[in-house]
Design a protein around this motif. Structure first.
Motif, PDB file in Angstrom:
ATOM      1  N   UNK A  88       0.838  -1.205   0.000  1.00  0.00           N
ATOM      2  CA  UNK A  88       0.000   0.000   0.000  1.00  0.00           C
ATOM      3  C   UNK A  88       0.872   1.255   0.000  1.00  0.00           C
ATOM      4  N   UNK A  89       1.973   1.227   0.749  1.00  0.00           N
ATOM      5  CA  UNK A  89       2.848   2.392   0.799  1.00  0.00           C
ATOM      6  C   UNK A  89       3.526   2.634  -0.549  1.00  0.00           C
ATOM      7  N   UNK A  90       3.926   1.565  -1.235  1.00  0.00           N
ATOM      8  CA  UNK A  90       4.530   1.713  -2.554  1.00  0.00           C
ATOM      9  C   UNK A  90       3.518   2.283  -3.548  1.00  0.00           C
ATOM     10  N   UNK A  91       2.289   1.806  -3.491  1.00  0.00           N
ATOM     11  CA  UNK A  91       1.251   2.331  -4.383  1.00  0.00           C
ATOM     12  C   UNK A  91       1.018   3.817  -4.124  1.00  0.00           C
ATOM     13  N   UNK A  92       0.975   4.184  -2.845  1.00  0.00           N
ATOM     14  CA  UNK A  92       0.761   5.602  -2.507  1.00  0.00           C
ATOM     15  C   UNK A  92       1.918   6.454  -3.026  1.00  0.00           C
ATOM     16  N   UNK A  93       3.142   5.971  -2.830  1.00  0.00           N
ATOM     17  CA  UNK A  93       4.305   6.749  -3.251  1.00  0.00           C
ATOM     18  C   UNK A  93       4.358   6.906  -4.765  1.00  0.00           C
ATOM     19  N   UNK A  94       3.917   5.882  -5.498  1.00  0.00           N
ATOM     20  CA  UNK A  94       3.909   5.997  -6.953  1.00  0.00           C
ATOM     21  C   UNK A  94       2.833   6.985  -7.399  1.00  0.00           C
ATOM     22  N   UNK A  95       1.679   6.966  -6.741  1.00  0.00           N
ATOM     23  CA  UNK A  95       0.602   7.895  -7.101  1.00  0.00           C
ATOM     24  C   UNK A  95       1.043   9.345  -6.888  1.00  0.00           C
ATOM     25  N   UNK A  96       1.727   9.594  -5.778  1.00  0.00           N
ATOM     26  CA  UNK A  96       2.091  10.974  -5.439  1.00  0.00           C
ATOM     27  C   UNK A  96       3.323  11.458  -6.183  1.00  0.00           C
ATOM     28  N   UNK A  97       4.061  10.562  -6.825  1.00  0.00           N
ATOM     29  CA  UNK A  97       5.275  10.956  -7.519  1.00  0.00           C
ATOM     30  C   UNK A  97       6.516  10.850  -6.674  1.00  0.00           C
ATOM     31  N   UNK A  98       6.390  10.405  -5.417  1.00  0.00           N
ATOM     32  CA  UNK A  98       7.585  10.209  -4.590  1.00  0.00           C
ATOM     33  C   UNK A  98       8.479   9.140  -5.212  1.00  0.00           C
ATOM     34  N   UNK A  99       7.862   8.132  -5.794  1.00  0.00           N
ATOM     35  CA  UNK A  99       8.599   7.114  -6.540  1.00  0.00           C
ATOM     36  C   UNK A  99       8.449   7.420  -8.020  1.00  0.00           C
TER      37      UNK A  99
END
Length: 846
Positions: A400-411
């Motif tokens: 879930x954290x990886x998905x959130x980070x990809x959505x926000x552009x952090x990743x």
């Protein structure tokens, strides 16, 4: 020769990044730009709940797309719906709008008429089914955002799966209006306990089956029958037949697929296939890595992950394909797709492009992510932290954290298995890299659909592995762009699937004569019930068929053929749970001494405890990776055979002769064992050593069809000893590819083995087996239609215009030996020789 990109493709700014300003242009074999489209809006339906509409508007959906309204209107009127539009087209609004509107309308009615019994006992509910827990959790988040934006507090939503604590499950039983789950929970937990869930079932108005194209083969057949059990229990508890919405990526004939899944005719399904959401242009390029200069020797299969194990979410894991001969080697080896994809991902990330890189295995995802981070350290000290891996086996909170980070552009860059192919809401991506053919065109376009969502332009690159199949595709673009999508094939009437499902249904409620038609042709269902009664599994009474055993009948059916509980990966010094590995992959991934990589951090397995299903690992920096080696054998199981006895009650092998050719059908044991592993230095892949392993053999008892050819027939056909392995291997692949046309299965429901001399037959033999414990009926179908089957194989291979073999004839998308050796011409001579001895007229089973 590579083709120059068309003018519109050349305008895509990221294409210049891929080609490194032209220095890598020779690797691009084809580029095609798929045109964008403008969106077409429609008005909100008059019946739509105003608060729900307000919630969507608050989230930026001022007006829905036309296809969303068409599907929602059909569902609201009680019709079954097949909604097949592209990734990112907003399918969820089409089913949540009617479902939430119905729930809120009934709650309002109950408040306005508190004394009205009907409003209380039959309040509308909805059930959402996803093929994975991750997708159900993602939908919970999306649904919660809509309800929060709407400011509603009267719609109660819950997720339920095998990990849900008892207290939360109890709350869902008593209060939830919308339950999000998966077919496994429905089969093993909800339906057997249907009396506890009577409130949900009585009011069930909508059933959503998301990612419908994932339900294929035996899995699809099981889920179809689970849905029919659900419909029977809804009626039993006083409910009305719910509308089923099957949401899917674009597939062949979605209405027919949805109808088979639900248990109705295609005329009973409203198909919504015209995608009216906006889409930017999508430039798709085919990419072939370069030859390795100065590479003089190669003694392992090509690629940097020669024994990669498939991700458990990948249905292709069921195609076990082996050739019991030494493998060939490449004359001009090319750079691996994994290494090439890491370079491309690094370049895209360095230019700020948000990118997904799909790989074929968990190891591949970790390798691409780590190599990309290594490249980016030379660019910026901050960039490596913006690249990660995503795969099955990670803990839910980590995913879930990886998905959130990809959505926000952090990743910026995420290397993933096909775990992100399904509908988890990841939008706004600039590019997608596909490292190796994912198995089907449907999967390719699902993955490609992640690029350029929400109307933005996107770039997709399919990077070929050093494999004849991938090579063919990148040099024959029409096979990628112009061939039709595959149909989702499954057969609910398959007796090997229907029998355990009937037992499960009988335990839930005794089966009555009048309800047999729900499960298929009543006469055929009755015949299977008679067999179950004869075997003591059911009892026949004047009032119906009863399950009378203490153990749960649902345990007879393994929906996914998963092979057992996953193995937990635990850090021995801290007790921290790092993740899980599915049972089928554990021996090869987390054996003693294996290097286990988790987000670039390396651990070494101290001990694999198969009894407790735990792998204990210790943190250690190493300069190598480990690659396991597995051997496979197939043996014909016969009654009275001490070494390979047939299962109790199994019919003996059947045989028939076509002159010198012998056909067989019967129980077999497919035995696999991880026997050793190599340590290879990373990144140059130099072998540092080989170590034997003492792991148990894994045996799959199943059914197989086989045909054997004596040496004199092969020689008369002009197939010498050197050509036999490639001829049989090619014929095996083609046979597996064509059997689904006759057996109503999927090629991933089958396995194959070919050998120049099998010990049980004494002759060159090709086996095709059901890749499910106990068999699934597909091999039997092949035996019954042997001549028709092999003639179709011969005709298809003959008609294919390729010279040496291609995916359309003898190559396999998941060949365990890299599609080597293959000899198309010799395969045709063998098939011709076999068919020359076929009996005149219909083939009669022995």
């Amino acid at each position: 020769m590579p083709t120059a990109p068309p003018p519109d493709a050349a305008q895509h700014p990221l294409l210049d990044v891929l080609t490194a300003h032209g220095t890598r242009a020779d690797r691009l074999t084809h580029a095609r730009t798929l045109p964008g489209r403008t969106g077409t809006h429609a008005d909100w339906p008059s019946w739509a709940d105003p608060a729900v509409v307000a919630g969507y508007r608050a989230l930026g959906v001022d007006r829905p797309w036309r296809h969303q309204v068409e599907a929602a209107e059909a569902a609201w009127s009680g019709q079954h719906v097949a909604l097949a539009t592209s990734t990112g087209s907003g399918k969820s609004l089409a089913f949540w709008l009617p479902a939430l509107s119905a729930v809120r309308a009934d709650r309002a009615a109950a408040l306005e008429a508190p004394g009205r019994v009907e409003a209380v006992v039959r309040r509308s509910t909805a059930l959402y089914l996803a093929p994975t827990k991750a997708l159900a959790a993602d939908q919970l988040g999306a649904l919660t955002r809509v309800l929060d934006a709407a400011g509603t507090r009267d719609v109660r939503v819950a997720t339920c799966d095998g990990d849900t604590p008892a207290e939360e499950r109890r709350w869902a039983v008593e209060h939830a209006d919308v339950v999000l789950t998966n077919p496994d929970f429905l089969h093993f937990a909800l339906l057997p306990a249907h009396r506890r869930w009577s409130r949900l079932l009585r009011g069930l108005r909508y059933v959503v089956v998301d990612e419908g194209h994932a339900y294929r083969g035996v899995f699809g057949a099981h889920v179809s029958l689970v849905l029919r059990r659900l419909a029977r229990l809804v009626e039993h508890h006083g409910g009305r037949a719910p509308a089923v919405v099957v949401a899917s990526a674009t597939t062949a004939d979605p209405a027919a697929t949805a109808a088979r899944l639900v248990g109705t005719t295609p005329d009973g399904v409203t198909a919504v296939t015209a995608d009216t959401s906006p889409a930017g242009r999508r430039t798709v390029v085919l990419w072939r890595p370069p030859e390795i200069a100065g590479y003089a020797h190669r003694d392992e299969p090509p690629g940097d992950d020669p024994w990669a194990l498939p991700d458990p979410l990948d249905r292709d894991a069921h195609e076990a394909d082996a050739v019991l001969t030494p493998e060939g080697s490449a004359d001009h080896p090319r750079r691996s797709a994994t290494a090439e994809t890491a370079d491309l991902l690094a370049d895209l990330a360095a230019h700020g492009a948000r990118t997904l890189a799909f790989t074929r295995s968990r190891r591949g995802a970790e390798s691409v992510a780590q190599a990309t981070r290594d490249h980016l350290r030379h660019v910026s000290p901050d960039l490596p932290a913006r690249v990660a891996a995503y795969r099955g086996g990670y803990l839910p909170e980590e995913r879930r954290e990886l998905e959130r980070a990809l959505r926000t552009g952090e990743i910026l860059g995420l290397a993933t298995t096909n775990a992100l192919e399904l509908g988890v809401d990841i939008s706004g991506l600039d590019a997608v890299l596909v490292a190796g053919w994912p198995g089907t065109r449907t999967s390719l376009w699902q993955q490609a659909g992640r690029a350029g969502r929400a109307g933005a332009d996107g770039l997709v690159a399919f990077v070929a592995r050093e494999d004849p199949l991938d090579t063919y595709l990148v040099t024959h673009p029409e096979a990628v762009f112009d061939a039709p999508l595959e149909a989702s094939v499954f057969d609910p009437a398959n007796p090997y699937v229907l029998a355990p499902q009937l037992c499960a249904a009988a335990q839930e409620l005794p089966l009555r004569t009048e309800s047999l038609g729900l499960f298929g042709d009543p006469q055929r269902v009755r015949e299977i019930l008679d067999v179950l009664v004869a075997r003591g599994l059911l009892r026949r009474r004047p009032s119906g068929w009863y399950w009378t055993h203490a153990q749960p009948a649902a345990g007879m059916a393994d929906l996914r053929g998963s092979g057992g509980q996953p193995v937990r990966v635990v850090e021995s010094t801290t007790g921290r749970l790092l993740g899980t590995v599915d049972a089928a992959s554990a021996d090869g991934h987390v054996h003693d001494g294996a290097v286990y990589v988790h987000q670039g951090v390396t651990f070494v397995v101290e001990r694999l405890d198969l009894e407790d299903r735990v792998a204990l690992v210790v943190r250690r920096d190493v300069d190598h990776g480990t690659w396991s080696r597995e051997v496979m054998e197939i043996a014909i199981a016969e009654p009275g055979d001490a070494e390979h006895p047939a299962p109790e009650g199994a019919a003996p092998a059947r045989r028939r002769e076509w002159g010198p050719i012998t056909w067989g059908l019967g129980p077999v044991e497919v035995t696999s064992q991880v026997v050793s592993f190599q340590r290879r230095r990373v990144p140059d892949m130099q072998v540092l050593g080989t170590q034997a392993l003492d792991l148990p053999q894994r045996t799959l008892g199943t059914q197989a069809v086989w045909w054997s050819v004596p040496t004199h027939v092969l020689r008369a056909a002009g197939v010498d000893d050197d050509a036999v392995p490639g001829a049989l291997h090619a014929a095996e692949h083609a046979a597996i590819g064509l059997l689904p046309l006759l057996a109503t299965c999927d090629r991933w429901d089958l396995g194959g083995v070919s050998t120049a001399q099998h010990p049980d037959t004494g002759e060159a033999t090709v086996f095709v087996y059901d890749a499910y414990p106990g068999g699934a009926g597909f091999a039997e179908r092949g035996y019954e239609l042997g001549e028709q089957w092999l003639r179709a194989v011969h005709d298809a291979v003959t008609a294919c215009p390729c010279s040496d073999g291609c995916p359309a004839c003898v190559q396999s998308p998941k060949c365990g030996s890299e599609n080597s050796p293959l000899d198309k011409a010799a395969a045709l001579r063998v098939l011709g020789a076999v068919l020359a001895h076929a009996p005149v007229g219909p083939t009669i089973g022995g």
